[in-house]
Each structure stands twice: as C-alpha cells, then as structure tokens.
Design a protein around this motif. Structure first.
Motif, PDB file in Angstrom:
ATOM      1  N   ALA A   1      28.889  35.054  34.438  1.00  0.00           N
ATOM      2  CA  ALA A   1      30.160  35.368  35.114  1.00  0.00           C
ATOM      3  C   ALA A   1      31.081  36.149  34.181  1.00  0.00           C
ATOM      4  O   ALA A   1      31.695  37.144  34.585  1.00  0.00           O
ATOM      5  N   VAL A   2      31.159  35.717  32.917  1.00  0.00           N
ATOM      6  CA  VAL A   2      32.001  36.405  31.944  1.00  0.00           C
ATOM      7  C   VAL A   2      31.475  37.829  31.720  1.00  0.00           C
ATOM      8  O   VAL A   2      32.246  38.783  31.658  1.00  0.00           O
ATOM      9  N   SER A   3      30.167  37.976  31.623  1.00  0.00           N
ATOM     10  CA  SER A   3      29.569  39.303  31.448  1.00  0.00           C
ATOM     11  C   SER A   3      29.911  40.221  32.613  1.00  0.00           C
ATOM     12  O   SER A   3      30.183  41.413  32.418  1.00  0.00           O
ATOM     13  N   LYS A   4      29.928  39.683  33.817  1.00  0.00           N
ATOM     14  CA  LYS A   4      30.282  40.490  34.989  1.00  0.00           C
ATOM     15  C   LYS A   4      31.743  40.940  34.927  1.00  0.00           C
ATOM     16  O   LYS A   4      32.077  42.044  35.337  1.00  0.00           O
ATOM     17  N   TRP A   5      32.616  40.086  34.382  1.00  0.00           N
ATOM     18  CA  TRP A   5      34.015  40.488  34.209  1.00  0.00           C
ATOM     19  C   TRP A   5      34.105  41.621  33.188  1.00  0.00           C
ATOM     20  O   TRP A   5      34.775  42.625  33.430  1.00  0.00           O
TER      21      TRP A   5
ATOM     22  N   LEU B   1      43.737  49.129  35.982  1.00  0.00           N
ATOM     23  CA  LEU B   1      43.268  47.781  35.672  1.00  0.00           C
ATOM     24  C   LEU B   1      42.064  47.873  34.738  1.00  0.00           C
ATOM     25  O   LEU B   1      41.058  48.494  35.077  1.00  0.00           O
ATOM     26  N   ILE B   2      42.181  47.273  33.532  1.00  0.00           N
ATOM     27  CA  ILE B   2      41.080  47.298  32.565  1.00  0.00           C
ATOM     28  C   ILE B   2      40.785  45.894  32.032  1.00  0.00           C
ATOM     29  O   ILE B   2      40.439  45.705  30.870  1.00  0.00           O
ATOM     30  N   VAL B   3      40.893  44.913  32.898  1.00  0.00           N
ATOM     31  CA  VAL B   3      40.764  43.518  32.479  1.00  0.00           C
ATOM     32  C   VAL B   3      39.438  43.244  31.773  1.00  0.00           C
ATOM     33  O   VAL B   3      39.399  42.510  30.786  1.00  0.00           O
ATOM     34  N   GLY B   4      38.342  43.829  32.232  1.00  0.00           N
ATOM     35  CA  GLY B   4      37.044  43.599  31.587  1.00  0.00           C
ATOM     36  C   GLY B   4      37.034  44.070  30.150  1.00  0.00           C
ATOM     37  O   GLY B   4      36.548  43.366  29.246  1.00  0.00           O
ATOM     38  N   LYS B   5      37.585  45.259  29.910  1.00  0.00           N
ATOM     39  CA  LYS B   5      37.657  45.788  28.546  1.00  0.00           C
ATOM     40  C   LYS B   5      38.552  44.918  27.670  1.00  0.00           C
ATOM     41  O   LYS B   5      38.276  44.713  26.483  1.00  0.00           O
ATOM     42  N   MET B   6      39.637  44.417  28.254  1.00  0.00           N
ATOM     43  CA  MET B   6      40.553  43.589  27.479  1.00  0.00           C
ATOM     44  C   MET B   6      39.938  42.226  27.165  1.00  0.00           C
ATOM     45  O   MET B   6      40.137  41.697  26.065  1.00  0.00           O
TER      46      MET B   6
ATOM     47  N   LEU C   1      45.528  42.407  31.807  1.00  0.00           N
ATOM     48  CA  LEU C   1      45.084  43.194  32.963  1.00  0.00           C
ATOM     49  C   LEU C   1      45.044  44.696  32.686  1.00  0.00           C
ATOM     50  O   LEU C   1      44.123  45.390  33.115  1.00  0.00           O
ATOM     51  N   TYR C   2      46.057  45.202  31.963  1.00  0.00           N
ATOM     52  CA  TYR C   2      46.227  46.651  31.842  1.00  0.00           C
ATOM     53  C   TYR C   2      46.143  47.196  30.420  1.00  0.00           C
ATOM     54  O   TYR C   2      46.248  48.404  30.213  1.00  0.00           O
ATOM     55  N   GLY C   3      46.016  46.340  29.441  1.00  0.00           N
ATOM     56  CA  GLY C   3      45.991  46.792  28.053  1.00  0.00           C
ATOM     57  C   GLY C   3      47.377  46.797  27.461  1.00  0.00           C
ATOM     58  O   GLY C   3      48.365  46.530  28.147  1.00  0.00           O
ATOM     59  N   PRO C   4      47.461  47.111  26.172  1.00  0.00           N
ATOM     60  CA  PRO C   4      48.764  47.087  25.502  1.00  0.00           C
ATOM     61  C   PRO C   4      49.721  48.129  26.067  1.00  0.00           C
ATOM     62  O   PRO C   4      49.304  49.191  26.497  1.00  0.00           O
ATOM     63  N   SER C   5      50.984  47.791  26.037  1.00  0.00           N
ATOM     64  CA  SER C   5      52.022  48.709  26.483  1.00  0.00           C
ATOM     65  C   SER C   5      52.021  49.941  25.594  1.00  0.00           C
ATOM     66  O   SER C   5      51.780  49.854  24.401  1.00  0.00           O
TER      67      SER C   5
ATOM     68  N   ASN D   1      31.902  43.716  32.243  1.00  0.00           N
ATOM     69  CA  ASN D   1      31.268  44.950  32.721  1.00  0.00           C
ATOM     70  C   ASN D   1      31.928  45.531  33.975  1.00  0.00           C
ATOM     71  O   ASN D   1      31.463  46.546  34.498  1.00  0.00           O
ATOM     72  N   GLY D   2      32.992  44.897  34.447  1.00  0.00           N
ATOM     73  CA  GLY D   2      33.730  45.427  35.587  1.00  0.00           C
ATOM     74  C   GLY D   2      33.078  45.205  36.939  1.00  0.00           C
ATOM     75  O   GLY D   2      33.477  45.816  37.934  1.00  0.00           O
ATOM     76  N   ILE D   3      32.086  44.320  36.996  1.00  0.00           N
ATOM     77  CA  ILE D   3      31.408  44.037  38.260  1.00  0.00           C
ATOM     78  C   ILE D   3      32.257  43.108  39.120  1.00  0.00           C
ATOM     79  O   ILE D   3      32.373  43.302  40.329  1.00  0.00           O
ATOM     80  N   ASN D   4      32.849  42.111  38.492  1.00  0.00           N
ATOM     81  CA  ASN D   4      33.739  41.163  39.160  1.00  0.00           C
ATOM     82  C   ASN D   4      35.045  41.069  38.387  1.00  0.00           C
ATOM     83  O   ASN D   4      35.125  41.491  37.231  1.00  0.00           O
ATOM     84  N   THR D   5      36.046  40.478  39.018  1.00  0.00           N
ATOM     85  CA  THR D   5      37.342  40.249  38.384  1.00  0.00           C
ATOM     86  C   THR D   5      37.616  38.746  38.373  1.00  0.00           C
ATOM     87  O   THR D   5      37.356  38.071  39.368  1.00  0.00           O
ATOM     88  N   PRO D   6      38.136  38.225  37.265  1.00  0.00           N
ATOM     89  CA  PRO D   6      38.417  36.780  37.196  1.00  0.00           C
ATOM     90  C   PRO D   6      39.475  36.349  38.211  1.00  0.00           C
ATOM     91  O   PRO D   6      40.352  37.137  38.588  1.00  0.00           O
ATOM     92  N   MET D   7      39.378  35.100  38.606  1.00  0.00           N
ATOM     93  CA  MET D   7      40.377  34.505  39.500  1.00  0.00           C
ATOM     94  C   MET D   7      41.667  34.254  38.711  1.00  0.00           C
ATOM     95  O   MET D   7      41.657  34.195  37.482  1.00  0.00           O
ATOM     96  N   ALA D   8      42.774  34.098  39.418  1.00  0.00           N
ATOM     97  CA  ALA D   8      44.084  33.900  38.794  1.00  0.00           C
ATOM     98  C   ALA D   8      44.089  32.713  37.838  1.00  0.00           C
ATOM     99  O   ALA D   8      44.647  32.793  36.739  1.00  0.00           O
ATOM    100  N   LYS D   9      43.448  31.607  38.218  1.00  0.00           N
ATOM    101  CA  LYS D   9      43.445  30.423  37.342  1.00  0.00           C
ATOM    102  C   LYS D   9      42.694  30.710  36.041  1.00  0.00           C
ATOM    103  O   LYS D   9      43.084  30.238  34.979  1.00  0.00           O
ATOM    104  N   ASP D  10      41.641  31.525  36.105  1.00  0.00           N
ATOM    105  CA  ASP D  10      40.906  31.897  34.896  1.00  0.00           C
ATOM    106  C   ASP D  10      41.740  32.820  34.019  1.00  0.00           C
ATOM    107  O   ASP D  10      41.756  32.683  32.793  1.00  0.00           O
TER     108      ASP D  10
END
Length: 112
Positions: free
Chosen positions: A34-38, A4-9, A65-69, A40-49
């Motif tokens: 909140a966006v900065s925490k996402w 899972l690399i959602v913050g980087k993406m 969530l995972y980066g390009p295939s 930086n990998g501190i938190n993960t966004p909710m499904a609706k976000d």
C-alpha cells in the motif's frame, strides 16, 4: 493551483528519516505494498493516514501533499542536514543557536 506530489513527499520523508516502507506501513496498519502504491502515485493515502504521517514526519499537510513552499526557494542538501541536526538537539541548544544566528546577523548589519 499547486500539483499534488504526496507520493514523492512520502518517499522523501521516508529517506530523510531512514524509515522503510514496511515500517511506515506497520505504523499505519497498512501493507508495504500500500505504501509503495502511494509512493509510486498509483493510490493516495486516506486522510487518517495523512494525519498520522504529518505527526510522524514532523511536517504539515500542505508540505506533505504539495512539497515545500517556494517562498524560501530550493533547500540545498546542506540546509536539509542543518534542519535534521537542529531537530535533534535540546530546546536549550536551539535557543543558543538562535542567539548565535542573531549575533551574526547584527554583525553583518553593522558592517553595512
């Protein structure tokens, strides 16, 4: 299983689309913090976000969530620019581009 690399993406798409963390936060009803925490990998966004972001970034949930295939390998900066440019042109122009690509591919086949 893919990492899972959602913050980087999120950070990638913010830069790609020239969107600030503050602007994304505003679009989602969240703070810049909140966006900065996402990012930086501190938190993960909710499904609706995540759902709103995939629309905003014109991507899919897997990529966010995972980066390009990896089936296409690494995409170069030049290829990324081509994709950005392609997304900004009309459907008619896209059809013309696809026709040109098909013509080039046919020329290559005939050379072999």
């Amino acid at each position: 299983m893919r990492k899972l690399i959602v913050g980087k993406m999120i950070d990638y798409y913010l830069k790609l689309n020239n969107i600030s963390r503050k602007s994304l936060g505003s679009a989602l009803g969240k703070s810049e913090s909140a966006v900065s925490k996402w990012v930086n990998g501190i938190n993960t966004p909710m499904a609706k976000d995540l759902s709103i972001m995939i629309e905003l970034f014109d991507t899919d949930i897997e990529t966010l969530l995972y980066g390009p295939s990896s089936d296409l390998g690494t995409i170069s900066d030049d290829e990324k620019k081509l994709i950005r440019d392609y997304r900004s042109i009309s459907e008619r122009q896209k059809g013309e581009i696809r026709g040109m690509i098909n013509a080039f591919l046919l020329l290559d086949e005939n050379k072999e």
